[in-house]
Scaffold this motif. Structure first.
Motif, short mmCIF file in Angstrom:
data_model
loop_
_atom_site.label_atom_id
_atom_site.label_comp_id
_atom_site.label_asym_id
_atom_site.label_seq_id
_atom_site.Cartn_x
_atom_site.Cartn_y
_atom_site.Cartn_z
N LEU A 80 7.94 -9.51 0.80
CA LEU A 80 7.66 -8.70 1.98
C LEU A 80 6.20 -8.30 2.12
N GLU A 81 5.49 -8.27 1.00
CA GLU A 81 4.10 -7.82 1.06
C GLU A 81 3.35 -8.29 -0.18
N ASP A 108 2.92 2.27 8.79
CA ASP A 108 2.10 1.19 8.27
C ASP A 108 2.96 0.02 7.80
N LYS A 109 2.40 -1.17 7.89
CA LYS A 109 3.10 -2.35 7.43
C LYS A 109 2.79 -2.67 5.96
N LYS A 154 -0.16 3.76 -1.38
CA LYS A 154 0.88 4.43 -0.59
C LYS A 154 1.03 3.69 0.73
N LYS A 155 2.29 3.52 1.14
CA LYS A 155 2.54 2.99 2.49
C LYS A 155 2.95 4.15 3.37
N HIS A 156 2.05 4.54 4.24
CA HIS A 156 2.31 5.67 5.11
C HIS A 156 3.26 5.28 6.24
#
Length: 201
Positions: free
Chosen positions: A8-9, A48-49, A43-45
């Motif tokens: 996914l990332e 955000d992707k 951190k993924k806020h």
């Protein structure tokens, strides 16, 4: 993603050298420790992707090999080749991790860490030992025990609560004692199981 095994990332070039440890807090912060001597906080806020870098923790003088977090994510422990375990705590005002102290006693590199409870930490080292650390009042720590018996560096640790029971001292006051089983794996090809009993207060 397990439904189609899609990644996914990816965070490309997250560090300047090998990444040796990853720890994830319950509030969504990701901590990565690297041979570049740094710990990075991601951190993924919301909205955000991708994860973004929010802080870099720079205290160790050599490669960071191990990370462990308290259950509430407020305390981070990092172990490195410099033989130290740095204790990081969240600063109340900013929420960022700041150095709260260091645990020293191992004679060679720290290779693994596990949080046994909010008061107890175990560390494994290239010096072939496992150390048990207990947090006291304030920010003080003491070494409760040193487990010896492995014939090679201790590479991995995990622990589980075994039971709870009340013990009564000479003053007839009752205090809870928690027993834990600590499992250690080493380059000597052995797994060892240790038992520790720690007063909860």
């Amino acid at each position: 993603r397990t439904s189609d095994f899609k990644c996914l990332e990816s965070v490309w070039n997250a560090h300047d050298d090998a990444i040796n440890a990853v720890a994830l807090s319950s509030d969504g912060f990701v901590y990565t420790g690297s041979a570049d001597k740094k710990i990075k906080v991601w951190k993924k806020h919301e909205g955000d992707k991708k994860h973004s870098l929010v802080a870099t923790l720079d205290k160790h003088k050599s490669a960071v090999n191990a990370l462990a977090l308290s259950s509430d994510g407020a305390v981070l422990y990092s172990g490195a080749c410099d033989r130290s375990i740095v204790v990081w705590e969240k600063d109340g005002s900013s929420g960022h991790m700041v150095v709260a102290g260091a645990l020293r006693g191992h004679t060679k590199a720290i290779l693994c860490l596990t949080v046994v409870s909010d008061l107890v930490l175990c560390s494994g080292s290239a010096d072939k030992t496992v150390r048990v650390w207990r947090r006291g009042l304030g920010k003080s720590y003491s070494c409760l025990a040193v487990f010896e018996g492995h014939r090679g560096p201790v590479k991995c640790l995990t622990a589980i609560a075994e039971n709870n029971h009340a013990s009564t001292d000479n003053n007839s006051s009752s205090s809870a004692v928690v027993s834990y089983l600590v499992y250690s794996g080493s380059l000597d090809c052995d797994i060892k199981v240790w038992e520790i009993s720690v007063p909860s207060v």
